[in-house]
Write a protein that holds these residues in place. Structure first.
Motif, short mmCIF file in Angstrom:
data_model
loop_
_atom_site.label_atom_id
_atom_site.label_comp_id
_atom_site.label_asym_id
_atom_site.label_seq_id
_atom_site.Cartn_x
_atom_site.Cartn_y
_atom_site.Cartn_z
N ARG A 232 43.84 61.65 99.85
CA ARG A 232 43.05 60.58 99.60
C ARG A 232 41.66 60.70 100.61
O ARG A 232 40.95 59.76 100.48
CB ARG A 232 43.88 59.12 99.97
CG ARG A 232 44.87 59.04 98.84
CD ARG A 232 45.55 57.51 99.46
NE ARG A 232 46.57 57.36 98.60
CZ ARG A 232 47.25 56.07 98.57
NH1 ARG A 232 47.12 55.18 99.57
NH2 ARG A 232 48.38 55.86 97.67
N ALA B 110 38.23 61.14 101.87
CA ALA B 110 36.91 60.93 101.40
C ALA B 110 35.74 61.19 102.29
O ALA B 110 34.74 61.16 101.85
CB ALA B 110 36.81 59.66 100.75
N ARG B 111 36.15 61.63 103.51
CA ARG B 111 35.02 61.80 104.36
C ARG B 111 34.90 63.40 104.75
O ARG B 111 36.08 63.90 105.00
CB ARG B 111 35.37 61.00 105.78
CG ARG B 111 35.33 59.53 105.84
CD ARG B 111 35.63 58.90 106.96
NE ARG B 111 35.26 59.55 108.05
CZ ARG B 111 34.22 59.26 108.98
NH1 ARG B 111 33.75 58.06 108.54
NH2 ARG B 111 33.77 59.76 110.09
N SER C 49 37.79 66.33 106.26
CA SER C 49 38.43 67.29 105.07
C SER C 49 38.63 68.68 105.73
O SER C 49 38.07 68.97 106.53
CB SER C 49 37.34 67.43 103.92
OG SER C 49 36.17 67.80 104.38
N GLY D 177 37.57 62.39 96.20
CA GLY D 177 36.73 61.85 97.41
C GLY D 177 35.72 62.74 98.03
O GLY D 177 34.53 62.55 98.39
#
Length: 271
Positions: free
Chosen positions: A154, A156-157, A161, A256
């Motif tokens: 999940r 999204a940044r 990552s 994301g």
């Protein structure tokens, strides 16, 4: 890859191939794993610069091909080592992806098998025998590692990552440097583990948040593409049947960070 003129085979026939695929990839993995455990140091040849070949690649592909021809004689076959023809319903096989790791005694390698019908990947399997991890997907039925359902992360940044970038000498190194530089500037962690198929499987499971490579072969990525899609991820590149023989660009990511990776790599996502 998809052609409207093609008709997907029945669920009964796909069930038979899925069951056969599970058994066959385990048998192929057992052969590869035994050879890995017994492998003499330096027992490999070179197909080209940093392009390894072992006797096990050939033996594993021979096993898979012979079993498919015996069980499903009307199906086509395309293998990394022995080639083939992709017409109608067909299998695409990498007997050992991560051969450089295999040859050096690093247990990060796998067998990869995909089955295509009606121009779409219907079955995808990736198996790492060293850890007995079987990644398996049927189109429309989700993705699994062994018996556990898996899904993409999940994240999204960018600064949370972890992205894997595969590369080879097929393209200028500068193109890869530029991608990695951009991802580092964005705050991402970047790594390379030398097995593209497992790289895609790891995206499907959330062990990585994205994978990109500017040139990858069909036998390395088709099974992983299905796994990522069935796990809720995004893929990009490699859309045309013609590229099955030549290879193409590959992207896979959790939703994301898909735009981030697409921008850095220049590989558009498939909508």
């Amino acid at each position: 890859m998809k052609s409207s003129a093609q008709v997907r085979m029945s669920d009964v026939d796909l069930d038979a191939r899925a069951e056969a695929c599970r058994k066959l990839i385990k048998a192929a993995g057992a052969l590869a794993g035994k050879a890995f455990d017994e492998r003499p140091a330096g027992a490999f040849e070179m197909k080209g610069p940093q392009d390894f070949l072992t006797e096990t690649d050939l033996a594993v592909e021979k096993l898979i091909r012979s079993e498919i021809e015996a069980q499903f004689p009307s199906d086509g076959f395309l293998g990394e080592e022995t080639g083939g023809v992709v017409e109608g319903d067909y299998w695409v096989v990498d007997p050992i992806d991560g051969t450089a790791n295999f040859a050096r005694g690093i247990p990060h390698y796998c067998v990869a098998i995909a089955f295509v019908s009606a121009g779409e990947v219907q079955i995808g399997a990736i198996y790492n025998p060293s850890f007995d991890e079987l990644y398996f997907a049927r189109k429309g039925q989700g993705a699994y590692r062994n018996e556990s359902k898996i899904s993409v992360s999940r994240i999204a940044r960018a600064d949370e990552s972890s992205i894997e970038i595969g590369w080879s000498n097929r393209l200028p190194n500068q193109q890869y440097y530029d991608i990695i530089h951009q991802l580092f500037d964005d705050g991402a962690n970047v790594r390379r583990a030398s097995s593209g198929a497992l790289g895609l499987a790891y995206v499907a499971e959330g062990r990585s948040d994205g994978y990109a490579e500017l040139h990858m072969n069909a036998w390395d990525c088709l099974a992983g593409f299905l796994l990522v899609q069935e796990a809720g991820g995004v893929i990009g590149g490699f859309p045309e049947t013609a590229e099955l023989y030549q290879g193409g660009k590959v992207l896979a990511a959790t939703p994301g960070i898909s735009d981030l990776l697409a921008k850095a790599s220049g590989i558009p996502v498939i909508k």
